[in-house]
Design a protein around this motif. Structure first.
Motif, PDB file in Angstrom:
ATOM      1  N   ARG A  14      78.129  -4.771 -56.181  1.00  0.00           N
ATOM      2  CA  ARG A  14      78.053  -4.237 -57.542  1.00  0.00           C
ATOM      3  C   ARG A  14      77.987  -2.710 -57.575  1.00  0.00           C
ATOM      4  O   ARG A  14      78.205  -2.102 -58.604  1.00  0.00           O
ATOM      5  N   ASN A  17      82.248   1.949 -54.959  1.00  0.00           N
ATOM      6  CA  ASN A  17      83.024   1.743 -53.737  1.00  0.00           C
ATOM      7  C   ASN A  17      82.851   2.854 -52.714  1.00  0.00           C
ATOM      8  O   ASN A  17      83.245   2.698 -51.561  1.00  0.00           O
ATOM      9  N   GLN A  68      87.705  -7.895 -52.714  1.00  0.00           N
ATOM     10  CA  GLN A  68      87.848  -7.442 -54.102  1.00  0.00           C
ATOM     11  C   GLN A  68      87.528  -8.570 -55.082  1.00  0.00           C
ATOM     12  O   GLN A  68      86.901  -8.341 -56.118  1.00  0.00           O
ATOM     13  N   ASN A  69      87.952  -9.780 -54.765  1.00  0.00           N
ATOM     14  CA  ASN A  69      87.637 -10.923 -55.629  1.00  0.00           C
ATOM     15  C   ASN A  69      86.129 -11.149 -55.701  1.00  0.00           C
ATOM     16  O   ASN A  69      85.582 -11.416 -56.774  1.00  0.00           O
ATOM     17  N   GLN A  71      83.879  -8.835 -55.226  1.00  0.00           N
ATOM     18  CA  GLN A  71      83.315  -7.707 -55.969  1.00  0.00           C
ATOM     19  C   GLN A  71      83.382  -7.968 -57.463  1.00  0.00           C
ATOM     20  O   GLN A  71      82.417  -7.725 -58.184  1.00  0.00           O
ATOM     21  N   SER A  72      84.501  -8.458 -57.942  1.00  0.00           N
ATOM     22  CA  SER A  72      84.602  -8.745 -59.373  1.00  0.00           C
ATOM     23  C   SER A  72      83.709  -9.927 -59.758  1.00  0.00           C
ATOM     24  O   SER A  72      83.124  -9.943 -60.842  1.00  0.00           O
ATOM     25  N   PHE A  73      83.577 -10.898 -58.885  1.00  0.00           N
ATOM     26  CA  PHE A  73      82.705 -12.046 -59.145  1.00  0.00           C
ATOM     27  C   PHE A  73      81.239 -11.621 -59.203  1.00  0.00           C
ATOM     28  O   PHE A  73      80.465 -12.113 -60.009  1.00  0.00           O
ATOM     29  N   GLN A  75      79.972  -8.927 -60.260  1.00  0.00           N
ATOM     30  CA  GLN A  75      79.624  -8.129 -61.440  1.00  0.00           C
ATOM     31  C   GLN A  75      78.851  -8.960 -62.463  1.00  0.00           C
ATOM     32  O   GLN A  75      78.027  -8.426 -63.196  1.00  0.00           O
ATOM     33  N   ASP A  76      79.119 -10.258 -62.518  1.00  0.00           N
ATOM     34  CA  ASP A  76      78.369 -11.153 -63.400  1.00  0.00           C
ATOM     35  C   ASP A  76      77.197 -11.715 -62.596  1.00  0.00           C
ATOM     36  O   ASP A  76      77.367 -12.594 -61.749  1.00  0.00           O
TER      37      ASP A  76
END
Length: 104
Positions: A14, A17, A68-69, A71-73, A75-76
């Protein structure tokens, strides 16, 4: 140990980078090790991939895109917490199965 590892990993994912931990993970996946003879490497990404793919066979951590997937996951926080909970439960069940098999 598994729960702490995944909580810290989510925290790192989170973050920005440019922090050293994220840069190290990105560098690791850019220069994937080639196959060699001898004992398999035991690195943090390999351990994380093993735990992730055991609990969620459709998810992997082997490439920059997988990172990257995740990282986006991450965030929630609610989704991440449920993911880490399932990984922790699966690891606990696996370790108790190994213990039961060894004591027989």
């Amino acid at each position: 140990m598994v729960k702490s590892r995944w909580r810290l990993f989510g925290h790192i994912l989170r973050r920005d980078n440019d922090i050293p931990a994220n840069r190290a993970m990105q560098a690791y996946f850019k220069t994937l090790p080639t196959k060699f003879r001898g004992r398999p490497s035991t690195t943090l990404p390999i351990i994380l991939n093993k735990e992730l793919s055991q609990a969620f066979p459709q998810m992997k951590l082997k490439t920059t895109k997988d990172l990257q997937n995740l990282q986006s996951f991450a965030q929630d926080r609610g989704n991440w917490k449920s993911l880490t909970g399932r990984i922790t439960e699966f690891a606990r069940a696996s370790s108790s199965d190994e213990f039961d098999a060894g004591s027989s």
